[in-house]
Design a protein around this motif. Sequence first.
Motif, PDB file in Angstrom:
ATOM      1  N   ILE A   1      -1.521   5.671  -2.880  1.00  0.00           N
ATOM      2  CA  ILE A   1      -0.336   6.499  -2.673  1.00  0.00           C
ATOM      3  C   ILE A   1      -0.417   7.655  -3.651  1.00  0.00           C
ATOM      4  O   ILE A   1      -0.674   7.455  -4.839  1.00  0.00           O
ATOM      5  N   ALA A   2      -0.203   8.868  -3.174  1.00  0.00           N
ATOM      6  CA  ALA A   2      -0.180  10.043  -4.049  1.00  0.00           C
ATOM      7  C   ALA A   2       1.190  10.694  -3.966  1.00  0.00           C
ATOM      8  O   ALA A   2       1.758  10.809  -2.879  1.00  0.00           O
ATOM      9  N   THR A   3       1.722  11.074  -5.116  1.00  0.00           N
ATOM     10  CA  THR A   3       2.986  11.790  -5.137  1.00  0.00           C
ATOM     11  C   THR A   3       2.691  13.236  -5.487  1.00  0.00           C
ATOM     12  O   THR A   3       1.958  13.527  -6.419  1.00  0.00           O
TER      13      THR A   3
ATOM     14  N   LYS B   1       9.219  12.677  -8.698  1.00  0.00           N
ATOM     15  CA  LYS B   1       7.960  11.959  -8.454  1.00  0.00           C
ATOM     16  C   LYS B   1       7.729  10.873  -9.498  1.00  0.00           C
ATOM     17  O   LYS B   1       7.471   9.726  -9.161  1.00  0.00           O
TER      18      LYS B   1
ATOM     19  N   VAL C   1       7.771   6.639  -9.171  1.00  0.00           N
ATOM     20  CA  VAL C   1       6.697   5.754  -9.621  1.00  0.00           C
ATOM     21  C   VAL C   1       7.235   4.755 -10.641  1.00  0.00           C
ATOM     22  O   VAL C   1       6.927   3.567 -10.585  1.00  0.00           O
TER      23      VAL C   1
ATOM     24  N   THR D   1       7.037   0.704 -10.254  1.00  0.00           N
ATOM     25  CA  THR D   1       6.030   0.009 -11.050  1.00  0.00           C
ATOM     26  C   THR D   1       6.443  -0.321 -12.477  1.00  0.00           C
ATOM     27  O   THR D   1       5.728  -1.047 -13.155  1.00  0.00           O
TER      28      THR D   1
ATOM     29  N   ALA E   1      -1.366  -1.449  -4.362  1.00  0.00           N
ATOM     30  CA  ALA E   1      -1.425  -0.001  -4.172  1.00  0.00           C
ATOM     31  C   ALA E   1      -1.754   0.670  -5.489  1.00  0.00           C
ATOM     32  O   ALA E   1      -1.192   0.332  -6.531  1.00  0.00           O
TER      33      ALA E   1
ATOM     34  N   ILE F   1      -1.375   4.153  -7.361  1.00  0.00           N
ATOM     35  CA  ILE F   1      -0.513   5.326  -7.234  1.00  0.00           C
ATOM     36  C   ILE F   1      -1.053   6.434  -8.132  1.00  0.00           C
ATOM     37  O   ILE F   1      -1.347   6.197  -9.305  1.00  0.00           O
TER      38      ILE F   1
ATOM     39  N   ALA G   1      -0.064  10.181  -9.534  1.00  0.00           N
ATOM     40  CA  ALA G   1       0.962  11.205  -9.689  1.00  0.00           C
ATOM     41  C   ALA G   1       0.259  12.502 -10.075  1.00  0.00           C
ATOM     42  O   ALA G   1      -0.479  12.545 -11.055  1.00  0.00           O
TER      43      ALA G   1
END
Length: 77
Positions: A8-10, A18, A22, A26, A62, A64, A66
């Motif tokens: 997942i990319a923000t 953002k 996250v 998390t 996942a 992640i 950012a």
Amino acid sequence: MTTRHFIIATAGHVDHGKSALVKALTAPIPIVCQEEKKRRITIDLGFAALERNRANGDKIHAGIVAVPGHEDFVRQP
């Protein structure tokens, strides 16, 4: 039991939540360097992991990422 993997990319404008998203998913915030903490913005890539167990026993993992939200910190080669 199955494990599903996601990345997942923000990405978005500064101060649009953002890093808060996250952190809510998390617990650790992906801001790591002193300058980022001081300015309260993402300057470099941040990474976090999210692991959840589904009711049926399956697992979700996942990674992640950012990314910086300001054009001054997004560099194109």
